[in-house]
Design a protein around this motif. Sequence first.
Motif, short mmCIF file in Angstrom:
data_model
loop_
_atom_site.label_atom_id
_atom_site.label_comp_id
_atom_site.label_asym_id
_atom_site.label_seq_id
_atom_site.Cartn_x
_atom_site.Cartn_y
_atom_site.Cartn_z
N TRP A 49 0.84 -1.20 0.00
CA TRP A 49 0.00 0.00 0.00
C TRP A 49 0.87 1.25 0.00
CZ3 TRP A 49 -4.47 2.08 -0.99
CH2 TRP A 49 -4.74 3.36 -0.50
N HIS A 50 1.84 1.30 0.90
CA HIS A 50 2.68 2.49 1.02
C HIS A 50 3.44 2.79 -0.27
CE1 HIS A 50 1.88 3.21 5.17
NE2 HIS A 50 2.54 2.16 5.63
N VAL A 51 4.01 1.77 -0.88
CA VAL A 51 4.80 2.01 -2.09
C VAL A 51 3.88 2.47 -3.22
CG1 VAL A 51 6.41 1.04 -3.77
CG2 VAL A 51 6.59 0.40 -1.36
N GLY A 52 2.65 1.94 -3.25
CA GLY A 52 1.67 2.44 -4.22
C GLY A 52 1.38 3.91 -3.98
N VAL A 53 1.22 4.30 -2.72
CA VAL A 53 1.00 5.71 -2.37
C VAL A 53 2.20 6.57 -2.78
CG1 VAL A 53 0.85 7.31 -0.41
CG2 VAL A 53 -0.63 5.29 -0.50
N ILE A 54 3.39 6.10 -2.46
CA ILE A 54 4.61 6.85 -2.80
C ILE A 54 4.70 7.07 -4.31
CG2 ILE A 54 7.13 6.71 -2.87
CD1 ILE A 54 6.86 5.20 -0.12
N ASP A 55 4.45 6.02 -5.08
CA ASP A 55 4.53 6.15 -6.54
C ASP A 55 3.45 7.08 -7.08
OD1 ASP A 55 6.72 4.53 -6.55
OD2 ASP A 55 5.67 2.73 -7.23
N ALA A 56 2.27 7.04 -6.46
CA ALA A 56 1.19 7.95 -6.88
C ALA A 56 1.56 9.40 -6.56
CB ALA A 56 -0.12 7.57 -6.19
N LEU A 57 2.19 9.62 -5.41
CA LEU A 57 2.65 10.96 -5.06
C LEU A 57 3.70 11.46 -6.04
CD1 LEU A 57 2.89 10.51 -1.20
CD2 LEU A 57 1.31 12.04 -2.38
N ARG A 58 4.62 10.58 -6.40
CA ARG A 58 5.64 10.97 -7.38
C ARG A 58 5.00 11.34 -8.71
NH1 ARG A 58 9.06 5.80 -5.93
NH2 ARG A 58 10.51 6.60 -4.35
N SER A 59 4.02 10.52 -9.14
CA SER A 59 3.35 10.79 -10.41
C SER A 59 2.60 12.11 -10.38
CB SER A 59 2.37 9.64 -10.74
OG SER A 59 3.06 8.42 -10.94
N ALA A 60 2.13 12.50 -9.20
CA ALA A 60 1.41 13.77 -9.05
C ALA A 60 2.37 14.95 -8.92
CB ALA A 60 0.50 13.71 -7.83
N GLY A 61 3.67 14.68 -8.93
CA GLY A 61 4.66 15.74 -8.86
C GLY A 61 4.94 16.25 -7.46
N LEU A 62 4.54 15.49 -6.42
CA LEU A 62 4.78 15.92 -5.05
C LEU A 62 6.15 15.42 -4.58
CD1 LEU A 62 1.26 15.30 -3.50
CD2 LEU A 62 2.27 17.45 -4.24
N PRO A 63 6.87 16.21 -3.79
CA PRO A 63 8.27 15.89 -3.42
C PRO A 63 8.37 14.87 -2.29
CG PRO A 63 7.62 17.96 -2.42
CD PRO A 63 6.45 17.53 -3.26
N VAL A 64 7.78 13.71 -2.48
CA VAL A 64 7.75 12.71 -1.41
C VAL A 64 9.15 12.24 -1.03
CG1 VAL A 64 7.41 10.79 -3.04
CG2 VAL A 64 6.64 10.56 -0.67
N GLN A 65 10.07 12.24 -2.00
CA GLN A 65 11.42 11.75 -1.72
C GLN A 65 12.15 12.62 -0.70
OE1 GLN A 65 13.51 10.29 -5.10
NE2 GLN A 65 15.54 10.58 -4.21
N ASP A 66 11.80 13.90 -0.64
CA ASP A 66 12.48 14.83 0.26
C ASP A 66 11.67 15.17 1.49
OD1 ASP A 66 14.63 15.08 -1.58
OD2 ASP A 66 13.42 16.48 -2.76
#
Length: 279
Positions: A49-66
């Motif tokens: 679930w979390h990795v799906g959320v992280i990838d969706a955030l990345r696709s939306a252009g949100l800076p989840v990595q930082d």
Amino acid sequence: MTPVLDQGRALGDEIVLDRRNLAPACEQPASRPGLSMVYGGGGAVGIAWHVGVIDALRSAGLPVQDAPSIGTSAGSWACGAARLGIGFDEFARFGELNVPDRRPGLLFGLAHEIFGNTRADDVRISVTALPTMRRHLLDARRHDLADLIAASSAVPGVFAPHQIAGTHYVDGGVRSMASADTAANADVLIASLPIAGPLFGPVGRAFERTTRRALGRWRDRHHGTTIVLRPGRAFAAAVGRNPRGMMDVELAKRLYPIAYDTAARRLDVRLGQLSALAV
């Protein structure tokens, strides 16, 4: 990594920060970041679930990595995945876990395969210390991610406790499944909750109720906006209400695309709402 009822307040919870390093992760920054993350517990399917959320955030252009992050149990794996840009394929290499498996070092070995000796800025991991049963938020600048993940995921009776700097720890979810009220100051806090809500029965309702109260305390303190991302019917139906199913690695592999699709759709709606409100 398995679901544990969030009993923090009922147990007289006490948070112990890693005070050997009180640098910026525990202080108010001069200018706050746009995004902060909290990743809750939820077993192997919680990682999906979390990795799906992280990838969706990345696709939306949100800076989840930082984004400054707090992870509990399954959420501790998510913190590392987000910070290092690791996709679900890395987790999909794991074989089936036969639980309980109390061999010392098991969880550390799995985490070390993915994260090695990596440490990370602005990441705190929730663990429960033995024998005090206090919740600690350990700083990933001072400890390897693999150690923190092994400790935070060590469900009592299922996996062996993990030792860090002379103290034995077990799953952070024993005391709180998300620790959302302790998240870093930010414009927006996103809580990724793999087993929250009525679809997961009494445990899911309790998890969401306590986390939403914690999010309310965070909003009162920081005056930011919160977003809750939790599974829908397809994900919950596939998991069922059997606690052992939460550790099913093969099921987790099938759930990842459902998680991504659900999170992407909900983010699209919520971000649209916030944009309309000029947030």
